[in-house]
Design a protein around this motif. Structure first.
Motif, PDB file in Angstrom:
ATOM      1  N   LYS A 266       0.828  -1.201   0.000  1.00 32.80           N
ATOM      2  CA  LYS A 266       0.000   0.000   0.000  1.00 32.80           C
ATOM      3  C   LYS A 266       0.865   1.254   0.000  1.00 32.80           C
ATOM      4  O   LYS A 266       0.606   2.204  -0.755  1.00 32.80           O
ATOM      5  CB  LYS A 266      -0.926  -0.008   1.216  1.00 32.80           C
ATOM      6  N   ALA A 267       1.899   1.269   0.826  1.00 29.42           N
ATOM      7  CA  ALA A 267       2.770   2.443   0.899  1.00 29.42           C
ATOM      8  C   ALA A 267       3.511   2.660  -0.414  1.00 29.42           C
ATOM      9  O   ALA A 267       3.647   3.798  -0.884  1.00 29.42           O
ATOM     10  CB  ALA A 267       3.758   2.287   2.051  1.00 29.42           C
ATOM     11  N   LEU A 268       3.988   1.586  -1.014  1.00 29.98           N
ATOM     12  CA  LEU A 268       4.708   1.703  -2.278  1.00 29.98           C
ATOM     13  C   LEU A 268       3.774   2.145  -3.403  1.00 29.98           C
ATOM     14  O   LEU A 268       4.188   2.871  -4.310  1.00 29.98           O
ATOM     15  CB  LEU A 268       5.368   0.363  -2.627  1.00 29.98           C
ATOM     16  N   THR A 269       2.519   1.726  -3.337  1.00 27.67           N
ATOM     17  CA  THR A 269       1.541   2.155  -4.333  1.00 27.67           C
ATOM     18  C   THR A 269       1.326   3.661  -4.257  1.00 27.67           C
ATOM     19  O   THR A 269       1.271   4.357  -5.281  1.00 27.67           O
ATOM     20  CB  THR A 269       0.199   1.432  -4.125  1.00 27.67           C
ATOM     21  N   VAL A 270       1.216   4.186  -3.031  1.00 30.47           N
ATOM     22  CA  VAL A 270       1.049   5.637  -2.856  1.00 30.47           C
ATOM     23  C   VAL A 270       2.275   6.374  -3.379  1.00 30.47           C
ATOM     24  O   VAL A 270       2.155   7.403  -4.063  1.00 30.47           O
ATOM     25  CB  VAL A 270       0.800   5.979  -1.376  1.00 30.47           C
ATOM     26  N   GLN A 271       3.450   5.855  -3.062  1.00 33.85           N
ATOM     27  CA  GLN A 271       4.686   6.491  -3.534  1.00 33.85           C
ATOM     28  C   GLN A 271       4.725   6.523  -5.062  1.00 33.85           C
ATOM     29  O   GLN A 271       5.056   7.550  -5.665  1.00 33.85           O
ATOM     30  CB  GLN A 271       5.902   5.749  -2.991  1.00 33.85           C
ATOM     31  N   ASN A 272       4.390   5.416  -5.692  1.00 34.10           N
ATOM     32  CA  ASN A 272       4.417   5.342  -7.158  1.00 34.10           C
ATOM     33  C   ASN A 272       3.341   6.224  -7.786  1.00 34.10           C
ATOM     34  O   ASN A 272       3.559   6.823  -8.849  1.00 34.10           O
ATOM     35  CB  ASN A 272       4.246   3.894  -7.607  1.00 34.10           C
ATOM     36  N   LEU A 273       2.193   6.302  -7.138  1.00 33.12           N
ATOM     37  CA  LEU A 273       1.117   7.151  -7.633  1.00 33.12           C
ATOM     38  C   LEU A 273       1.561   8.606  -7.676  1.00 33.12           C
ATOM     39  O   LEU A 273       1.358   9.308  -8.679  1.00 33.12           O
ATOM     40  CB  LEU A 273      -0.118   7.004  -6.739  1.00 33.12           C
ATOM     41  N   TYR A 274       2.181   9.061  -6.594  1.00 31.37           N
ATOM     42  CA  TYR A 274       2.634  10.450  -6.551  1.00 31.37           C
ATOM     43  C   TYR A 274       3.786  10.690  -7.531  1.00 31.37           C
ATOM     44  O   TYR A 274       3.835  11.730  -8.196  1.00 31.37           O
ATOM     45  CB  TYR A 274       3.077  10.807  -5.137  1.00 31.37           C
ATOM     46  N   ALA A 275       4.697   9.724  -7.641  1.00 30.93           N
ATOM     47  CA  ALA A 275       5.824   9.877  -8.563  1.00 30.93           C
ATOM     48  C   ALA A 275       5.345  10.005  -9.999  1.00 30.93           C
ATOM     49  O   ALA A 275       5.967  10.705 -10.814  1.00 30.93           O
ATOM     50  CB  ALA A 275       6.778   8.695  -8.427  1.00 30.93           C
ATOM     51  N   GLY A 276       4.238   9.343 -10.311  1.00 31.28           N
ATOM     52  CA  GLY A 276       3.716   9.392 -11.666  1.00 31.28           C
ATOM     53  C   GLY A 276       2.847  10.605 -11.947  1.00 31.28           C
ATOM     54  O   GLY A 276       2.591  10.930 -13.114  1.00 31.28           O
ATOM     55  N   ALA A 277       2.395  11.276 -10.887  1.00 26.49           N
ATOM     56  CA  ALA A 277       1.529  12.440 -11.076  1.00 26.49           C
ATOM     57  C   ALA A 277       1.782  13.477  -9.985  1.00 26.49           C
ATOM     58  O   ALA A 277       0.901  13.786  -9.183  1.00 26.49           O
ATOM     59  CB  ALA A 277       0.064  12.008 -11.088  1.00 26.49           C
ATOM     60  N   PRO A 278       2.984  14.021  -9.907  1.00 26.80           N
ATOM     61  CA  PRO A 278       3.330  14.948  -8.817  1.00 26.80           C
ATOM     62  C   PRO A 278       2.525  16.246  -8.830  1.00 26.80           C
ATOM     63  O   PRO A 278       2.445  16.922  -7.803  1.00 26.80           O
ATOM     64  CB  PRO A 278       4.822  15.228  -9.054  1.00 26.80           C
ATOM     65  N   GLU A 279       1.903  16.586  -9.941  1.00 30.23           N
ATOM     66  CA  GLU A 279       1.119  17.809 -10.021  1.00 30.23           C
ATOM     67  C   GLU A 279      -0.340  17.586  -9.641  1.00 30.23           C
ATOM     68  O   GLU A 279      -1.098  18.551  -9.492  1.00 30.23           O
ATOM     69  CB  GLU A 279       1.194  18.388 -11.444  1.00 30.23           C
ATOM     70  N   ASN A 280      -0.706  16.334  -9.480  1.00 32.09           N
ATOM     71  CA  ASN A 280      -2.084  16.014  -9.108  1.00 32.09           C
ATOM     72  C   ASN A 280      -2.283  16.311  -7.625  1.00 32.09           C
ATOM     73  O   ASN A 280      -1.613  15.723  -6.772  1.00 32.09           O
ATOM     74  CB  ASN A 280      -2.384  14.551  -9.414  1.00 32.09           C
ATOM     75  N   GLU A 281      -3.212  17.213  -7.298  1.00 29.38           N
ATOM     76  CA  GLU A 281      -3.364  17.645  -5.915  1.00 29.38           C
ATOM     77  C   GLU A 281      -3.845  16.522  -4.998  1.00 29.38           C
ATOM     78  O   GLU A 281      -3.483  16.471  -3.825  1.00 29.38           O
ATOM     79  CB  GLU A 281      -4.323  18.823  -5.828  1.00 29.38           C
ATOM     80  N   HIS A 282      -4.636  15.622  -5.539  1.00 32.73           N
ATOM     81  CA  HIS A 282      -5.124  14.514  -4.720  1.00 32.73           C
ATOM     82  C   HIS A 282      -4.002  13.515  -4.431  1.00 32.73           C
ATOM     83  O   HIS A 282      -3.883  13.006  -3.308  1.00 32.73           O
ATOM     84  CB  HIS A 282      -6.292  13.819  -5.414  1.00 32.73           C
ATOM     85  N   ALA A 283      -3.174  13.242  -5.425  1.00 26.68           N
ATOM     86  CA  ALA A 283      -2.042  12.341  -5.243  1.00 26.68           C
ATOM     87  C   ALA A 283      -1.045  12.938  -4.253  1.00 26.68           C
ATOM     88  O   ALA A 283      -0.505  12.226  -3.391  1.00 26.68           O
ATOM     89  CB  ALA A 283      -1.361  12.058  -6.576  1.00 26.68           C
TER      90      ALA A 283
END
Length: 207
Positions: free
Chosen positions: A141-158
């Motif tokens: 779960k933690a790695l999924t969140v990290q990868n989500l943000y890395a792929g969309a750093p401009e997304n405010e929800h991420a």
């Protein structure tokens, strides 16, 4: 070298604090929280990942209480661990992260699985069930969140999710107001605690 969120340190932990005299040893908990960066030394899970935050963490004895009762309240024999790892470990004697670089014994492999690089590292993984749920599930779960943000750093929800998962606890302990019953062998380091860093706006958003 920058460590990942599930990379164990590549050098032994050098203690920053030296409080003395607490009995029961639970009195050391605020110091241990700051000392070990608000996460379990074994599974590397963080306080923020638990609904009751720091209440799911406790002091763990490197040398078990049954093995040496004289060190039950010895700060140098205590590390910070989640209650899951602590309760599973019980009377086992595993790697001392203040004496050995755990990163040379354990590394993160594929599919969020820990890999034992030495027999000692394998013992930690096997005995604490680090490659079984719920520990494995939390890593994924933690790695999924990290990868989500890395792929969309401009997304405010991420970004908001990333900051919530990897930010510091809200209730950082102010070690400068604590008075250990005994002496403090490193009193000046209380002024480097994460609480004061936040007050001085020198604390990073995530770690």
């Amino acid at each position: 070298m920058t460590l990942g969120i599930f990379d164990h340190p590549t050098r032994p932990h050098m203690r920053r604090h030296g409080p003395l005299g607490y009995d029961p040893y639970s009195g050391y908990k605020p110091w241990l929280r700051d000392e070990f960066h608000f996460r379990c030394v074994y599974c590397l899970e963080r306080e923020r990942w638990y609904p009751d935050r720091a209440a799911s963490f406790s002091a763990d004895h490197v040398i078990p209480q049954s093995e040496d009762p004289t060190r039950i309240c010895d700060y140098t024999n205590l590390v910070y661990a989640c209650t899951r790892c602590n309760s599973i470990k019980r009377h086992l004697r595993l790697i001392d992260p203040t004496a050995f670089a755990v990163g040379y014994h354990i590394r993160l492999g594929v599919d969020a699985l820990f890999v034992g690089l030495t027999p000692e590292g394998g013992d930690v993984i096997d005995n604490l069930r680090l490659n079984k749920n719920p520990a494995l599930q939390e890593r994924k779960k933690a790695l999924t969140v990290q990868n989500l943000y890395a792929g969309a750093p401009e997304n405010e929800h991420a970004k908001a999710l990333y900051l919530d998962v990897f930010g510091y606890p809200d209730d950082l302990p102010d070690l400068t107001v604590l008075k250990p019953p005994g002496e403090n062998s490193q009193p000046h380091n209380a002024f480097t605690c994460y609480f004061l860093r936040r007050m001085k706006a020198s604390l990073s958003e995530v770690y």
